[in-house]
Motif scaffolding. Structure first.
Motif, short mmCIF file in Angstrom:
data_model
loop_
_atom_site.label_atom_id
_atom_site.label_comp_id
_atom_site.label_asym_id
_atom_site.label_seq_id
_atom_site.Cartn_x
_atom_site.Cartn_y
_atom_site.Cartn_z
N PHE A 13 0.63 -0.99 0.42
CA PHE A 13 0.19 0.13 -0.10
C PHE A 13 0.54 1.32 0.03
O PHE A 13 0.53 2.44 -1.04
CB PHE A 13 -1.07 0.25 1.21
N MET A 31 -6.90 -0.92 -1.98
CA MET A 31 -5.97 -1.44 -3.03
C MET A 31 -6.57 -2.62 -3.75
O MET A 31 -7.02 -3.73 -3.38
CB MET A 31 -5.04 -2.49 -1.84
N VAL A 89 -8.70 -4.99 0.48
CA VAL A 89 -7.72 -5.72 -0.72
C VAL A 89 -8.98 -6.36 -2.20
O VAL A 89 -9.43 -7.33 -1.25
CB VAL A 89 -7.09 -6.52 -0.98
N LEU A 130 -7.31 -1.95 5.10
CA LEU A 130 -7.11 -1.89 3.91
C LEU A 130 -8.17 -2.94 3.81
O LEU A 130 -8.54 -4.20 3.68
CB LEU A 130 -5.57 -2.57 3.44
N THR A 190 0.97 4.31 -3.20
CA THR A 190 0.72 5.58 -2.62
C THR A 190 2.52 6.45 -2.47
O THR A 190 2.07 8.01 -2.53
CB THR A 190 0.25 5.38 -1.65
N GLU A 225 -2.92 -1.54 -7.52
CA GLU A 225 -3.15 -0.12 -7.51
C GLU A 225 -3.69 0.14 -6.25
O GLU A 225 -4.47 -0.72 -5.57
CB GLU A 225 -4.50 0.16 -8.51
N ALA A 226 -3.72 1.35 -5.58
CA ALA A 226 -3.60 1.74 -3.72
C ALA A 226 -4.68 3.35 -4.08
O ALA A 226 -3.80 3.48 -4.60
CB ALA A 226 -3.21 1.24 -2.90
N ALA A 280 -0.32 -6.80 -6.08
CA ALA A 280 -0.89 -5.43 -5.65
C ALA A 280 -0.54 -4.43 -7.46
O ALA A 280 0.36 -4.93 -6.93
CB ALA A 280 -0.48 -5.52 -4.74
#
Length: 254
Positions: A45, A212, A149, A147, A49, A195-196, A193
């Motif tokens: 994350f 995320m 996910v 988060l 970001t 995008e967040a 992962a």
């Protein structure tokens, strides 16, 4: 302002001190085993970001910190911060996937023939995951960070065709008699992962969950009893798991 700048500079200096030469994928896997899936999700994350975590907020809510004597707490924070800094430094979202484990129910259905109204269907398996929300998400928590996910393509209910051998094996292992039989299993999703969003959290029961998005590379279903038994697995073409890399490394040394 000056104090914040000093803290940031100190953080960067520690990262530089911990910096190591380029690691092989195998060494990367070994290093990341020391961190929980929640910690790795949080690393991802903050990488995505482009922000720096405050590791103290990950440590002070732990039972180890709360139960420690006041004279020991500063040492716990220092050691814990160094450990987390090393993990964050060596975490790369494109190399280290997240493993998501979830209870699920499984049903099997025999093949059906076309009747003029509905098309024929092969033998198939229906997998049902607990629906937390729409879209389906899996929660992870470290300190005060929550988060959500969201794994692309994963839905609360999914149907997969099965050939005769896989159908018969699952039916025998799970002792399924009819399509009304539902069996509790464990689903494991391995995903990277992608995008967040660190600015627009989802509010769930008053708790902000930052979304995320992750892309899956493995979906595995496990029977849980005296020992774990892999029932079924779907692996994206080209993906090599850490277990397979270990075997490849082992055979290359012989």
């Amino acid at each position: 302002m000056f104090v914040s700048a000093l803290r940031f500079l100190s953080f960067v200096m520690v990262l530089l001190a911990l910096a190591t030469p380029h690691r092989t994928a195998h060494a990367q896997d070994d290093l990341m085993r020391a961190y929980s899936e929640s910690e790795k999700a949080a690393f991802a994350f903050y990488r995505l970001t482009d922000t720096l975590p405050d590791f103290r907020t990950w440590i002070t809510p732990t039972e180890a910190y709360k139960n420690a004597k006041p004279s020991q707490r500063n040492e716990i924070v220092q050691q814990g911060t160094l450990r987390l800094q090393q993990g964050f430094l060596n975490f790369y979202v494109e190399r280290t996937p997240l493993t998501i484990k979830s209870p699920a129910t499984l049903q099997l259905f025999e093949a059906s023939e076309a009747d003029g109204k509905t098309p024929a269907k092969p033998r198939r398996m229906v997998l049902t995951l607990p629906a937390m929300a729409d879209p389906l998400y899996f929660p992870f928590n470290v300190g005060d960070l929550w988060l959500a996910v969201i794994v692309t393509g994963v839905k609360p209910t999914m149907t997969f065709p099965l050939d005769d051998a896989k159908y018969d094996r699952i039916k025998s292992l799970m002792r399924i008699r009819t399509s009304n039989d539902k069996r509790l299993i464990r689903a494991e999703i391995v995903a990277f992962a992608k995008e967040a969003d660190g600015k627009a959290p989802m509010e769930v029961s008053g708790v902000p969950l930052f979304p995320m998005v992750a892309s899956p590379v493995v979906l595995a279903l496990w029977k849980e009893d005296e020992e774990d038994i892999l029932l079924w697995e779907d692996v994206s073409p080209g993906y090599v798991s850490s277990r397979e890399r270990e075997l490849m490394l082992l055979f290359s040394k012989e």
